[in-house]
Motif scaffolding. Structure first.
Motif, short mmCIF file in Angstrom:
data_model
loop_
_atom_site.label_atom_id
_atom_site.label_comp_id
_atom_site.label_asym_id
_atom_site.label_seq_id
_atom_site.Cartn_x
_atom_site.Cartn_y
_atom_site.Cartn_z
N SER A 1 1.42 17.03 9.08
CA SER A 1 2.74 17.35 8.52
C SER A 1 3.44 16.06 8.15
CB SER A 1 3.58 18.13 9.52
OG SER A 1 3.95 17.31 10.62
N TYR A 2 4.46 16.17 7.30
CA TYR A 2 5.17 14.98 6.87
C TYR A 2 5.96 14.36 8.03
CZ TYR A 2 7.67 11.88 3.67
OH TYR A 2 8.16 10.77 3.03
N GLY A 3 6.44 15.19 8.93
CA GLY A 3 7.15 14.67 10.09
C GLY A 3 6.27 13.79 10.97
N VAL A 4 5.03 14.22 11.17
CA VAL A 4 4.09 13.42 11.96
C VAL A 4 3.77 12.11 11.24
CG1 VAL A 4 1.76 13.35 12.94
CG2 VAL A 4 3.12 15.44 13.09
N LEU A 5 3.63 12.18 9.93
CA LEU A 5 3.38 10.97 9.14
C LEU A 5 4.52 9.97 9.30
CD1 LEU A 5 1.64 9.45 7.05
CD2 LEU A 5 2.91 10.65 5.27
N ILE A 6 5.75 10.45 9.25
CA ILE A 6 6.91 9.57 9.41
C ILE A 6 6.91 8.95 10.81
CG2 ILE A 6 9.43 9.49 9.51
CD1 ILE A 6 8.25 9.67 6.71
N ALA A 7 6.57 9.74 11.81
CA ALA A 7 6.50 9.21 13.19
C ALA A 7 5.47 8.09 13.26
CB ALA A 7 6.16 10.33 14.16
N GLY A 8 4.32 8.30 12.61
CA GLY A 8 3.30 7.26 12.59
C GLY A 8 3.77 6.00 11.88
N ARG A 9 4.47 6.18 10.74
CA ARG A 9 4.99 5.03 10.01
C ARG A 9 6.03 4.28 10.83
NH1 ARG A 9 3.35 1.77 6.96
NH2 ARG A 9 5.31 1.44 5.87
N ALA A 10 6.86 5.02 11.57
CA ALA A 10 7.86 4.36 12.42
C ALA A 10 7.18 3.51 13.48
CB ALA A 10 8.76 5.41 13.06
N LEU A 11 6.17 4.06 14.13
CA LEU A 11 5.46 3.30 15.16
C LEU A 11 4.77 2.08 14.56
CD1 LEU A 11 4.86 3.33 18.17
CD2 LEU A 11 2.87 4.80 17.71
N SER A 12 4.30 2.20 13.33
CA SER A 12 3.68 1.06 12.65
C SER A 12 4.68 -0.07 12.42
CB SER A 12 3.09 1.49 11.30
OG SER A 12 2.05 2.42 11.47
N GLY A 13 5.98 0.25 12.48
CA GLY A 13 7.01 -0.77 12.31
C GLY A 13 7.01 -1.83 13.39
N ALA B 1 11.48 8.13 0.66
CA ALA B 1 12.12 6.90 1.14
C ALA B 1 11.92 6.70 2.64
CB ALA B 1 13.61 6.93 0.82
N TRP B 2 11.74 7.80 3.38
CA TRP B 2 11.57 7.68 4.83
C TRP B 2 10.30 6.90 5.19
CZ3 TRP B 2 14.53 7.90 8.84
CH2 TRP B 2 15.69 8.67 8.81
N LEU B 3 9.30 6.87 4.31
CA LEU B 3 8.08 6.12 4.60
C LEU B 3 8.36 4.63 4.76
CD1 LEU B 3 5.59 7.88 2.17
CD2 LEU B 3 5.47 7.90 4.66
N LEU B 4 9.31 4.13 3.98
CA LEU B 4 9.69 2.72 4.08
C LEU B 4 10.81 2.52 5.10
CD1 LEU B 4 9.69 1.86 0.27
CD2 LEU B 4 7.92 1.34 1.94
N MET C 1 0.82 -1.21 0.00
CA MET C 1 0.00 0.00 0.00
C MET C 1 0.86 1.26 0.00
SD MET C 1 -3.28 -0.82 2.43
CE MET C 1 -4.74 -1.60 1.71
N ILE C 2 1.91 1.27 0.81
CA ILE C 2 2.78 2.45 0.85
C ILE C 2 3.48 2.65 -0.49
CG2 ILE C 2 4.91 3.33 1.85
CD1 ILE C 2 2.49 3.89 3.52
N ALA C 3 3.95 1.55 -1.10
CA ALA C 3 4.63 1.67 -2.39
C ALA C 3 3.70 2.29 -3.44
CB ALA C 3 5.11 0.30 -2.86
N MET C 4 2.42 1.89 -3.43
CA MET C 4 1.48 2.41 -4.42
C MET C 4 1.05 3.85 -4.11
SD MET C 4 -0.93 -0.92 -5.15
CE MET C 4 -2.00 0.02 -6.27
N ALA C 5 1.01 4.21 -2.82
CA ALA C 5 0.55 5.54 -2.43
C ALA C 5 1.68 6.57 -2.41
CB ALA C 5 -0.10 5.48 -1.04
#
Length: 475
Positions: A87-99, A38-41, A20-24
């Motif tokens: 913000s993109y920073g908050v999105l990255i924080a969320g993606r990190a926690l999803s890890g 790249a930070w999303l992955l 999903m992340i790759a497509m979005a």
């Protein structure tokens, strides 16, 4: 059965999350006006790798089901944070926690080993790690529909709802492991190892962007290496280390760990390279490409998912009938290598490419399912999660490192000489470049097969160290 289905669906969320992340990614980077997609992955893999050793040790001490549910809850919170990010920073924080989904892989098969009937463990573990690949088949269609009709935030809402439901299903259907390790938590070891892994992965992930000789790249790399070295020294001098070095350096454990890295790293390479070939417009005259949309690429994803499932079932059935998992791991890596080489040589026809994707998926399924069965045979129950956590680190690190090597070669020597107005600003590669990329990837899979072939023919379970005594709780 309900317990196994719940665990399998949870692990499918891990697979679907990548897809999903790759497509979005194009939509997200455009929305936030950033070039740091790249930070999303990377954030997802980074936290998963850093958290794995600590989560594994806590699971051995306090219960694998408990830590599995904690990781599911943390990942759900990360999805919520990503969904509402301003913000993109908050999105990255969320993606990190999803890890925190990453440790769920080894926690799941460690839990199965403890609570499922012994006669069903091999098949259940194989199904859990690779069994319901069919769930991933509709994922590209679903993702495309969600993004097109409801925006990129909808994929995070989907993940949140799915994780909440699956967490509830596991809580209701799956017993807690009665096995506990009697030891104290090595917090110093957790900080040193986690910090070292983080430093090395950040350097490797962003070295191509920052420059390999840039000050911050070298700073992260050196700091990471120093911290890992400090952890090794600490583990040698601590009576109850986070990861027992004597266990890790045993031949069955060490070689399985390295082989696992090559299986998952090779899978990541194929996942990245195949859509780049299929989605490049044929009109550019590069000798490859079908100009497929993200949804159109699903016809290539379907055979991979289906054959991963078949490969996992084959391992489960054969190991359940007393066949050793080691030759199955070797076979899986060699089949993946053959798939890489064949696609590199012949990728100008859709039908052939679909067949070769299925071949690769079968090898991938064999590898995915053989790894946990090897660890179950080699490691005692009270060290299962903490030892498997190091395998989890390699399963995250190799997918970060191997693509860097391949794309460094592509970017240095094989960029297609096309004007920006033809490519829309995207970097495209020559046909020869993809041949080289797939052959390098095939070589990596062959190295993994050689490592797996060095595993002993008979794997005897390691005796647990004295400091890791077992407590078996009454139900």
């Amino acid at each position: 059965m309900f317990s196994l289905v719940s665990i399998v669906l949870l692990l499918e969320m891990l697979t679907i999350s990548y897809l999903m992340i790759a497509m979005a990614l194009p939509t997200i980077t455009t929305h936030y006006q950033t070039s740091q997609g790249a930070w999303l992955l990377t954030a997802f893999l980074l936290l998963g790798a850093v958290a794995a050793p600590l989560v594994g040790r806590l699971a051995d001490l306090h219960g694998k089901r408990r830590l599995l549910l904690v990781c599911v809850a943390g990942s759900a919170l990360g999805s919520l944070l990503s969904a509402v990010a301003t913000s993109y920073g908050v999105l990255i924080a969320g993606r990190a926690l999803s890890g925190l989904l990453v440790p769920c892989l080894f926690l799941s098969y460690s839990l199965i080993r403890d609570v499922f009937p012994a006669r069903t463990v091999a098949l259940a573990v194989s199904v859990a790690t690779s069994g319901m690949g069919l769930v991933a088949i509709p994922a590209p269609f679903l993702t495309g529909w969600l993004i097109d009709n409801h925006g990129f935030r909808s994929i995070f809402w989907f993940s949140l709802i799915g994780l909440v439901l699956l967490g509830a299903m596991i809580a209701l259907s799956t017993d807690e492991s009665p096995v506990r390790a009697r030891a104290r938590l090595d917090l110093l070891g957790a900080v040193l190892l986690g910090g070292g892994i983080a430093g090395i992965l950040v350097a490797v992930s962003f070295g191509p962007t920052w420059g390999w000789t840039a000050g911050r790249t070298l700073a992260y790399l050196v700091a990471g290496v120093v911290l890992v070295a400090a952890w090794l020294l600490s583990a040698r001098t601590t009576s109850e280390p986070l990861i027992d070095i004597d266990v890790l350096r045993r031949r069955p454990v060490l070689l399985t760990t390295i082989s696992a890295g090559f299986v998952y790293g090779s899978s990541a390479l194929f996942t990245m390279l195949l859509p780049m070939i299929a989605m490049t417009p044929a009109v550019l005259g590069l000798g490859y490409g079908f100009g497929l949309s993200a949804e159109g690429f699903a016809i290539f994803q379907a055979p991979i998912g289906a054959m991963v499932m078949v490969g996992g079932l084959v391992v489960g059935l054969l190991v359940g009938r007393r066949m050793r998992p080691q030759p199955l791991l070797v076979a899986g890596l060699l089949i993946m290598a053959a798939g890489f080489a064949a696609v590199g040589v012949a990728h100008d026809g859709k039908g052939l490419l679909i067949v070769l994707a299925g071949v690769f998926g079968f090898g991938q399924g064999l590898g995915y399912a053989a790894i946990p069965n090897l660890l179950i045979a080699a490691v005692p129950p009270q060290l299962q999660a903490s030892t498997a956590s190091i395998v989890g680190v390699f399963q995250s690190a190799f997918p970060a490192i191997l693509p860097v090597i391949v794309f460094a070669v592509l970017n240095n020597s094989y960029v297609a000489p096309l004007p920006p107005e033809m490519t829309g600003g995207a970097v495209l590669y020559t046909n020869d470049g993809y041949l080289v990329a797939f052959l390098i990837s095939a070589g990596a899979a062959v190295v993994g097969a050689v490592v797996a072939a060095l595993l002993p023919r008979t794997i005897r379970q390691i005796d647990a160290p004295e400091h890791a005594g077992t407590a078996v709780l009454a139900h």
